[in-house]
Scaffold this active site. Structure first.
Site, short mmCIF file in Angstrom:
data_model
loop_
_atom_site.label_atom_id
_atom_site.label_comp_id
_atom_site.label_asym_id
_atom_site.label_seq_id
_atom_site.Cartn_x
_atom_site.Cartn_y
_atom_site.Cartn_z
CG ASN A 151 -4.98 0.29 -0.97
OD1 ASN A 151 -4.04 0.24 -0.19
ND2 ASN A 151 -4.92 -0.20 -2.18
CG HIS A 166 1.44 -1.08 0.96
ND1 HIS A 166 0.46 -0.15 1.19
CD2 HIS A 166 1.00 -1.86 -0.04
CE1 HIS A 166 -0.55 -0.36 0.35
NE2 HIS A 166 -0.25 -1.39 -0.43
#
Ligand code: NDP
Length: 503
Positions: free
Chosen positions: A129, A56
């Site tokens: 997510n 990320h």
């Protein structure tokens, strides 16, 4: 009248007389060691980069609020969810997963969807997510999985063999692979995707009754995806498309919002539930647990400084407020450790003092002291130990989670219940996707898997075949593989298939 200009200083507030010419011995140098301003400036520059997140790394974020729209007090005692109409400040960060900090926003990848709620009971971090499932369900596999999605250790290039070798040897990934290679794997931007908890969490009310829950933040802008061709073009021409889209929308007052829908399952119903609710590779079918709308997330303020608020933002799935708790999901349990550990590595042990991470609406009254970059008053002169008899802050037993019933023998257990990793991927392919979505899915897979070795293509295509005959057959045809061979491999156990496709 001309505005009076601000005076430049060093980092220590000392006026700077000249910021263009270094201090030298004579007009043509050399530079003198005593140029403290130059040394300070260079030394700080040398340290500008902090370690990027191992996953990320590339992201964008914004501030906003969450508003409760339905009464959920029978399910949770969380104060920020206690009243219809109640608003809580939030900070949200969206990201890609595998790419580095400078990588392209349009890459095929899941997207992170993290929201920090600055509640009156401390910060609650939702760390999800844009996909409702994940590739693996045991955290012991996580570092290996991520290695395969990153760069080849020898060439420093992405390696389709690594990528597909691991996935084809990890059949529980088939559901997430199917989502990732649908056009949802390349969202048009962060505003046009949903956010899912993926994990099951627990909510409990003020009577101590609990429920298993899953979160679905549904985009109010509508799902919008890129085709493979559009995504590839953007990766080259406009690698920051999603970052820009979010920033510009907020700048022009077109505030993105998401409706929070919850799936809520009683423990009684959970006992006979057809799917393992702690297996992150599975969803809860909507027909079994219909989602209910409970709130609205709105983002309406861009950060003034990217590094301060977005790069330094730190979310942790272990940051849950009273009324919300983690579930036994093994991946979630490991994330409780891993996120906090990563932030300490990236930002230091006092990362909770960085303004974006600090609990804005609840004072921090812990007994943690000192450490690198303790930049507040370090809790002053009060007692730094518990228990104490000097009026120090005390724990509140009311804040605790109800007792958790556990049983079983310690061991390393594979998932066995309900032992079918293919049904939900097959349903997605055959019952949810349109003809166009299926065509794009197959094309996207063929384009990527086609770069891997043939034996790996065969092993992976057998998994698609196991999910759905037509799915596997179409991928096989696209790759020029023998469908009969794929069918034969699909009929084997995973162990036999692995042996049959080894070098
Ligand atoms: P439903 O028909 O009730 O739900 C299907 C859901 O699939 C839609 O609501 C939408 O989720 C989602 N969807 C549509 N296209 C795609 C795509 N290309 N990639 C991923 N998701 C897509 O059926 P069920 O609840 O019985 O689920 C059937 C299958 O749908 C599951 O096996 C799963 O693969 C997928 N799915 C299910 C979700 C769930 O929580 N039940 C969530 C997402 C996908 P959304 O409304 O969230 O956009």
């Amino acid at each position: 009248m001309k505005k009076k200009k601000k005076k430049m200083t060093t980092a220590f507030g000392i006026p700077v007389a000249d910021d263009l010419n270094s201090l030298t011995a004579g007009e043509r140098g050399p530079v003198l060691m005593q140029d403290a301003h130059l040394l300070e400036k260079l030394a700080h520059f040398d340290r500008e980069r902090i370690p990027e997140r191992v996953v990320h790394a590339k992201g964008a974020g914004a501030f906003g609020h969450f508003e409760v729209t339905a009464d959920v007090t029978k399910y949770t005692r969380a104060a920020f969810l206690s009243q219809v109409g109640k608003r809580t400040e939030v900070f949200a960060r969206f990201s890609t997963v595998g790419g580095e900090r400078g990588s392209a926003d349009a890459a095929r990848d899941p997207r992170g969807f993290a929201v920090k709620f600055y509640t009156e009971e401390g910060n609650y971090d939702f760390v999800g997510n844009n996909t409702p499932v994940f590739f693996i369900r045991d955290p012991l596999k996580f570092p290996d999985f991520i290695h395969t999605q990153k760069r080849d250790p020898a060439t420093n290039l992405p390696n389709p063999d690594m990528f597909w070798d691991f996935l084809s040897l990890t059949p529980e990934s088939i559901h997430q692979v199917t989502i990732l290679f649908s056009d949802r794997g390349t969202p048009a931007g962060y505003r046009n995707m949903n956010g899912y908890s993926s994990h099951t969490y627990k909510w409990y009310n003020d009577k101590g009754q609990y429920y298993w829950v899953q979160y679905h933040f549904k985009t109010d802008q509508g799902i919008k995806n890129l085709t493979r061709q559009e995504a590839k073009r953007l990766c080259g021409e406009d690698p920051d498309n999603a970052t820009r889209d979010l920033h510009q929308a907020i700048d022009r007052g077109d505030y993105p919002s998401w409706t929070l829908e919850m799936q809520i399952l009683s423990p009684e119903k959970a006992k006979d539930f057809p799917w393992d609710i702690f297996d992150i590779t599975k969803v809860w079918p909507h027909g079994e647990v219909p989602p209910i709308k409970i709130g609205k997330l709105v983002l309406d303020r861009n950060p003034d400084n990217y590094f301060a608020d977005v790069e330094q933002a730190a979310f942790g799935p272990g940051n849950v407020v009273p009324g919300i708790a983690v579930s036994p999901d093994k991946m979630l349990q490991a994330r409780v450790f891993s996120y906090h550990d990563t932030h300490i590595h990236r930002l230091g042990p006092n990362y909770h003092l960085i303004p974006v991470n600090a609990p804005k609406n609840a004072p921090e009254t812990s007994y943690q002291r000192d450490g690198l970059m303790r930049v507040d008053d370090n809790a002053g002169g009060g007692p730094n130990y518990w228990p104490n008899s000097f009026d120090g802050p005390e724990p509140d037993p009311q804040a605790g989670e109800p007792l958790i019933e556990l049983s079983g023998s310690a061991g390393r257990y594979p998932f066995t219940y309900p032992n079918d990793d293919f049904v939900q991927a097959g349903n997605l392919f055959s019952k949810v996707m349109t003809d166009e979505a299926r065509e794009h899915l197959v094309g996207n897979i063929v384009d990527h898997l086609g770069k891997a070795q043939k034996r790996i293509q065969l092993r992976q295509t057998a998994l698609f075949y196991k999910a759905h005959e037509e799915y596997g057959s179409r991928v096989a045809q696209g790759l020029g593989l023998d469908v009969k061979e794929v069918k034969r491999l699909a009929a084997m156990s995973q162990k036999e298939r692995t042996e049959a496709t080894e070098v």
